[in-house]
Design a protein around this motif. Structure first.
Motif: not given
Length: 140
Positions: A50-54
């Motif tokens: 799961k992406v939590r930032g970028g």
């Protein structure tokens, strides 16, 4: 011949506009910088993916332009934004960029960027009527 303006911009029309401007700009840059364009995408992921930032940006000629840097609100101030910036800076140095530029609004992350060595080189007042828009740069 008469021309008219339309609002129905198609993907291929948009690409044509970008391509034409890119070609024009390229004709004014030194040979060693021509063709230097690369999208940069870094993601902060949990173990399950799961992406939590970028961070999303692009290398253009001799700089890296960061368009978006985001960390989910519940994990901000945990050092992940700084780690994303550091990784982007590492890439920019490897790609022989001279500087990084980005922008932020007064309610976003000005202090964060300044703490990480970025300096304001321009501002716009009355953005959204109540805010400032800051343009920042960091020499590498």
């Amino acid at each position: 011949m008469e021309f008219h303006i339309t609002k129905d911009l198609k993907k291929e029309d948009r690409e044509y506009i970008h391509h034409q401007l890119y070609n024009y700009n390229s004709s004014h840059f030194p040979e060693d910088l021509k063709g230097r364009f690369e999208e940069i995408s870094l993601f902060l992921r949990e173990e399950d993916g799961k992406v939590r930032g970028g961070l999303v940006g692009e290398i253009v000629w001799n700089w890296l332009e960061i368009h978006t840097l985001m960390v989910d609100e519940d994990i901000r101030k945990s050092g992940y934004g700084t780690k994303l910036l550091a990784e982007a800076e590492k890439i920019a140095i490897e790609k022989k960029c001279d500087f990084i530029k980005l922008d932020t609004l007064s309610f976003q992350a000005l202090e964060f960027y300044e703490k990480n060595g970025y300096q304001v080189y321009g501002t716009l007042d009355h953005v959204g009527r109540h805010f400032k828009h800051y343009y920042l740069k960091k020499d590498l």
